[in-house]
Design an enzyme around this catalytic site. Structure first.
Site, short mmCIF file in Angstrom:
data_model
loop_
_atom_site.label_atom_id
_atom_site.label_comp_id
_atom_site.label_asym_id
_atom_site.label_seq_id
_atom_site.Cartn_x
_atom_site.Cartn_y
_atom_site.Cartn_z
CG PHE A 1 -1.94 1.04 1.04
CD1 PHE A 1 -3.04 0.79 0.31
CD2 PHE A 1 -1.75 2.23 1.86
CE1 PHE A 1 -3.95 1.94 0.11
CE2 PHE A 1 -2.91 3.21 1.71
CZ PHE A 1 -3.98 3.08 0.80
CE LYS B 1 -7.92 -0.53 4.66
NZ LYS B 1 -8.48 -0.04 3.58
#
Length: 431
Positions: free
Chosen positions: A136, A231
């Site tokens: 990421f 998330k």
């Protein structure tokens, strides 16, 4: 036990799987909008039904009525540790080892600096941080900045090249457990063991793991871990992140952001810093109580699975859903140029399925969203990693019927050419 999908890919079969799903009642914890198939919990989790009322209580009573007294009476001051203890139950950490605080990027900076301090003391010749090229980006940016500041080298490799790169020049191996683009999952225990045998510290980003796949940081003998709360933990947009350090490292050095909430006695107001013992020193400034309250509620939705088998039960259902999704793509979407890039082996994938197509990926996803099937799009990175259509499969609130209908909608979008509608080409700030 939840049955796994076979080659019987009918809607009726999916309905039968959902009917015997031991986790099906957990869906009632969430305020899912009618008519929406939400496959983006790997980016932002769904609102728990209890969160608005709990936040209203925190605002109107704890803040509105009790004011500053709520730091004591409502337990605000220790909320980062209490929330951290809940996260610990999901990632194989012990009570008192995790704190919920700040953002993933900030926490990554803290643990990377600490890991580099340890290495500088124990093996100063090690001058490299190794990571995956498709990690990421915020993780890479933080590491890049540190390397520039300290004259170190950031080495970016493909996943298949990582093991061979673990040489005596490497200080830290920094990886995301589940790749955000493809859903590919590392063997944390094996890689951590290889790194440890070669004198390398490991930093794991659990943003796409915590609450989605079983994690056991102690069993894996990891060194540091960070992750986010918005998330699979359903903490809401911008929810606080978390940080863990193995007890063998926690008290060796100050973390670099030595703010007052990490002080051993913050309300002594001494001019000199004295770090708190344990993970508490990984806090920095005053923490966001309302956001932590929402994260606390989100964690309860995941922990509600414990009487039903916990993370192992969630994992079984997740694998069932993702296998069904891939089987349906192979069976019903032949000839449309789609390729499944998520590993087919159960042990090597997280809780998502990612597809790629040579072109039109963004507009295809926008056309699918217009139908009420919400996934997301991630652009290629210019280094051989293509555009990605991502579909997160959160077993707390997604069922097999949802998967069947999502793939059917995708088939109709492609068959009818709906992605060619000019309105789907409009570029949004968030994809």
């Amino acid at each position: 036990m939840l049955l796994l999908p076979s080659m019987n890919l009918s809607l009726n079969h999916c309905e039968q799987l959902d009917a015997i799903d031991p986790l099906r009642s957990l869906r009632e914890q969430f305020a899912l909008p009618p008519g929406i198939i939400y496959l983006d919990g790997n980016s932002l989790g769904v609102l728990p039904r209890g969160t608005p009322e709990r936040l209203a209580q925190a605002v109107h009573q704890e803040w509105g009525q009790h004011l500053i007294q709520s730091w004591n009476s409502a337990g605000w001051f220790n909320l980062p540790q209490r929330v951290g203890d809940k996260i610990a139950r999901l990632i194989g950490a012990h009570p008192g080892e995790v704190v919920a605080a700040d953002s993933t990027s900030i926490n990554l900076f803290k643990v990377l600096v600490t890991a580099l301090q340890i290495t500088a003391a124990d093996a100063p010749a090690r001058r490299k941080i190794v990571s995956e090229r498709s990690n990421f980006p915020t993780d890479l940016y933080i590491a890049e900045g540190l390397c520039r500041e300290r004259g170190l080298e950031l080495v970016l490799l493909e996943a298949s090249e990582i093991e061979a790169a673990l040489t005596d020049e490497v200080a830290v191996l920094m990886l995301t457990h589940v790749n955000y683009r493809t859903g590919a999952m590392y063997d944390m225990a094996a890689l951590s063991a290889q790194a440890r045998a070669r004198g390398i510290l490991t930093v794991w980003d659990l943003a796409h793991s915590a609450g989605a796949v079983p994690v056991d940081l102690h069993a894996a003998q990891a060194d540091f871990a960070v992750g986010c709360g918005y998330k699979y933990l359903n903490g809401g947009p911008g929810a606080p992140a978390f940080v863990w350090a193995h007890p063998r490292h926690t008290d060796r050095f100050w973390q670099p952001l030595s703010g007052w909430w990490g002080h051993a006695a913050p309300f002594a107001f001494t001019p000199q810093y004295e770090p708190a013992p344990g993970i508490t020193r990984y806090q920095c400034g005053t923490q966001p109580i309302l956001s932590l309250t929402a994260l606390d509620m989100g964690l309860d939705t995941v922990l509600a699975a414990e009487p039903l088998g916990g993370m192992q039960a969630l994992r079984r259902k997740s694998l069932s859903l993702s296998r069904l999704f891939m089987d349906l793509v192979h069976a019903r979407l032949q000839g449309y140029g789609l390729e499944v890039v998520t590993p087919s082996e159960d042990a090597h994938r997280g809780s998502q399925v990612s597809l790629t197509r040579a072109r039109d990926g963004y507009t295809i996803m926008q056309a699918l969203i217009a139908r009420g099937v919400i996934g997301d799009f991630r652009a290629g990175d210019g280094h051989g990693h293509p555009d990605i259509l991502r579909f997160g499969l959160t077993p707390l609130y997604i069922g097999h019927v949802d998967v069947w209908h999502a793939v059917e909608h995708l088939r109709e979008v492609l068959e009818q050419g709906e992605w060619q509608d000019p309105r789907h080409a409009r570029q949004h700030a968030v994809t």
